[in-house]
Motif scaffolding. Structure first.
Motif, PDB file in Angstrom:
ATOM      1  N   ASP A   3       0.800  -1.212   0.000  1.00  0.00           N
ATOM      2  CA  ASP A   3       0.000   0.000   0.000  1.00  0.00           C
ATOM      3  C   ASP A   3       0.833   1.262   0.000  1.00  0.00           C
ATOM      4  OD1 ASP A   3      -0.739   0.255   3.567  1.00  0.00           O
ATOM      5  OD2 ASP A   3       1.092  -0.261   2.480  1.00  0.00           O
ATOM      6  N   PRO A   5       2.874   4.594  -1.528  1.00  0.00           N
ATOM      7  CA  PRO A   5       2.433   5.507  -2.583  1.00  0.00           C
ATOM      8  C   PRO A   5       3.027   5.167  -3.919  1.00  0.00           C
ATOM      9  CG  PRO A   5       3.196   6.706  -0.668  1.00  0.00           C
ATOM     10  CD  PRO A   5       3.581   5.278  -0.482  1.00  0.00           C
ATOM     11  N   THR A 119      -2.247  19.021 -11.280  1.00  0.00           N
ATOM     12  CA  THR A 119      -2.029  18.607  -9.894  1.00  0.00           C
ATOM     13  C   THR A 119      -0.821  19.307  -9.289  1.00  0.00           C
ATOM     14  OG1 THR A 119      -2.989  16.430 -10.370  1.00  0.00           O
ATOM     15  CG2 THR A 119      -1.654  16.632  -8.380  1.00  0.00           C
ATOM     16  N   ARG A 197       4.177   8.295  -8.618  1.00  0.00           N
ATOM     17  CA  ARG A 197       3.248   7.808  -9.639  1.00  0.00           C
ATOM     18  C   ARG A 197       3.721   8.174 -11.036  1.00  0.00           C
ATOM     19  NH1 ARG A 197      -1.790   7.128  -7.026  1.00  0.00           N
ATOM     20  NH2 ARG A 197      -1.325   6.384  -4.927  1.00  0.00           N
ATOM     21  N   VAL A 204      -2.143  11.208 -10.811  1.00  0.00           N
ATOM     22  CA  VAL A 204      -2.705  11.202  -9.462  1.00  0.00           C
ATOM     23  C   VAL A 204      -3.399  12.539  -9.246  1.00  0.00           C
ATOM     24  CG1 VAL A 204      -0.512  12.001  -8.500  1.00  0.00           C
ATOM     25  CG2 VAL A 204      -2.198  10.952  -6.992  1.00  0.00           C
ATOM     26  N   THR A 205      -4.563  12.505  -8.661  1.00  0.00           N
ATOM     27  CA  THR A 205      -5.297  13.725  -8.369  1.00  0.00           C
ATOM     28  C   THR A 205      -4.804  14.334  -7.061  1.00  0.00           C
ATOM     29  OG1 THR A 205      -7.044  12.591  -7.148  1.00  0.00           O
ATOM     30  CG2 THR A 205      -7.302  12.782  -9.551  1.00  0.00           C
ATOM     31  N   GLY A 207      -6.623  15.041  -4.478  1.00  0.00           N
ATOM     32  CA  GLY A 207      -7.225  14.315  -3.368  1.00  0.00           C
ATOM     33  C   GLY A 207      -6.502  13.006  -3.068  1.00  0.00           C
ATOM     34  N   GLU A 208      -6.119  12.284  -4.108  1.00  0.00           N
ATOM     35  CA  GLU A 208      -5.381  11.035  -3.905  1.00  0.00           C
ATOM     36  C   GLU A 208      -4.014  11.295  -3.286  1.00  0.00           C
ATOM     37  OE1 GLU A 208      -7.260   8.539  -7.705  1.00  0.00           O
ATOM     38  OE2 GLU A 208      -5.364   9.619  -7.884  1.00  0.00           O
ATOM     39  N   ARG A 211      -4.539  12.032   0.436  1.00  0.00           N
ATOM     40  CA  ARG A 211      -4.847  10.833   1.229  1.00  0.00           C
ATOM     41  C   ARG A 211      -3.613   9.989   1.466  1.00  0.00           C
ATOM     42  NH1 ARG A 211      -9.586  10.913  -1.939  1.00  0.00           N
ATOM     43  NH2 ARG A 211      -8.668   9.458  -3.434  1.00  0.00           N
ATOM     44  N   ASP A 212      -2.721   9.910   0.492  1.00  0.00           N
ATOM     45  CA  ASP A 212      -1.496   9.125   0.672  1.00  0.00           C
ATOM     46  C   ASP A 212      -0.501   9.827   1.583  1.00  0.00           C
ATOM     47  OD1 ASP A 212      -2.143   6.893  -0.770  1.00  0.00           O
ATOM     48  OD2 ASP A 212      -1.366   7.664  -2.664  1.00  0.00           O
TER      49      ASP A 212
END
Length: 405
Positions: A3, A5, A119, A197, A204-205, A207-208, A211-212
């Motif tokens: 999990d 990033p 982003t 990423r 990647v947005t 928001g993503e 969260r990470d």
């Protein structure tokens, strides 16, 4: 896969003293076909054969890079005899999956800014606005009167003057520095996720990314506080004896001690420069991330120092080129005119001057934050590729053929 990033967790990395067990390797042709390869009895003469699956001993690409893998999992048609050589490294994202050159690192950071500009710009612009606003308010309302320095002061008086100057500096810049450090931490954390990423070619947005990055912000702050505290302690140890001694002898001792302490701080800063991406991408604790950084930097200190220094020089030159027009404009419209600028006297606390200068600061910060953060993350990735064959794991994470699931 886990999990983290984007891609990786180095739980059994060879640099931790292991023999490489647990580090993924590309599937061999035999594995891809379900049986061991059958070689012909007639082979080229000794000394004239170069394997199509690995570069020669003098090549730049280490034997563990993904250039060793055949396209299509080992089932492709080999090139004609006399044209053996490694195929180009896979490039699913912004950098090729092989040991990176200086050009690869700078181009990768710039490519991330271009490819994922929405982003990246949302992150860096938001952070830059908050940081510059804090700086403007701090200078406008918290700037105290400068402390008068007596060149003939006794050692005790000189120490008192130094303490008073330090208090004034902290009162003026302390709050803005705190805000800027917090904003820089958030920016660095979010951009690290974006870069991880981008290496795989995956967008990647905002928001993503948040969260990470959010669960690691406090630990990232811990690394920053520790590095700053260690640097301040080293500098105090270097200059304090000279300040206490006073006089010309004390000044000379303070200069020598300060220079030695400065060198030590530079060494420490570079040795711990990869702690932030190690913490973000490996999900380790503060102390483990700092140790991890020192282990990755070991043996490559000068190379990382050179790339970091070059990046900072480029940022400084760009900042200066952008700042000069804003200084001239701010001075011209603030009521003092260009004559005061030519004389070296500019208003530093007027609202007009500060706002125009803040706009210039936002522009430079929004463009330089992604570059510096991207270079740091790519240096970390490069060191892991060179030491731990991370390129193989990245190729698997990107879903490239010939590397397993």
């Amino acid at each position: 896969m886990n999990d983290t990033p984007g891609w990786t967790s180095p739980g059994s990395a060879p640099s931790d003293g292991q023999d490489g067990a647990g580090v993924p390797r590309p599937a061999s042709p035999g594995d891809a076909n379900g049986s061991a390869p059958q070689w012909s009895k007639e082979q080229p003469p000794a000394g004239q054969w170069q394997s199509p699956t690995a570069p020669s001993a003098g090549a730049d690409t280490p034997p563990h890079t993904p250039a060793r893998a055949h396209s299509g999992g080992g089932q492709g048609t080999p090139p004609p005899y006399g044209h053996w050589g490694p195929p180009p490294a896979a490039k699913p994202g912004v950098v090729p999956l092989r040991p990176l050159t200086l050009g690869d690192i700078l181009d990768g950071a710039a490519a991330t800014m271009r490819r994922y500009w929405q982003t990246v710009l949302a992150i860096s612009l938001g952070v830059a606005v908050v940081a510059q606003l804090a700086d403007i308010l701090s200078v406008r309302f918290l700037a105290p009167e400068p402390v008068a320095i007596d060149p003939d002061a006794t050692p005790a008086e000189a120490l008192s003057q130094s303490v008073a100057s330090l208090k004034n500096a902290l009162a003026e810049s302390g709050p803005s520095y705190i805000v800027m450090i917090a904003a820089g931490l958030i920016c660095s954390a979010l951009l690290t996720v974006v870069m991880s990423r981008a290496v795989l070619g995956r967008p990647v947005t905002l928001g993503e990314a948040w969260r990470d990055a959010r669960p690691r912000l406090l630990q990232l702050l811990g690394i920053t506080v520790l590095v700053v505290a260690l640097s301040v302690a080293i500098m105090l140890v270097g200059v304090l004896p000279g300040l206490l001694l006073g006089g010309s002898a004390g000044a000379g001792l303070a200069f020598v001690g300060g220079f030695c302490a400065f060198v030590a701080v530079i060494w420490l800063t570079i040795a711990l420069s990869l702690a932030s991406p190690a913490l973000m991408l490996e999900r380790q604790g503060v102390i483990k991330a700092m140790k991890r950084s020192m282990k990755l930097v070991q043996g490559s200190w000068w190379r990382i120092f050179g790339i970091t220094l070059l990046t900072n020089v480029m940022v400084a030159v760009f900042t200066m080129l952008v700042a000069i027009p804003f200084v001239i404009l701010a001075t011209a419209v603030s009521g003092s005119g260009l004559d005061s600028f030519m004389e070296g006297s500019v208003p530093e606390t007027g609202w007009t001057f500060l706002i125009i200068m803040g706009i210039g600061g936002v522009i430079t910060s929004a463009l330089t934050y992604p570059l510096t953060s991207g270079v740091t993350v790519l240096l970390y990735i490069d060191q892991r590729i060179r030491r731990e064959a991370l390129d193989i794991e990245l190729a698997r994470a990107a879903g490239l053929p010939g590397y397993g699931g």
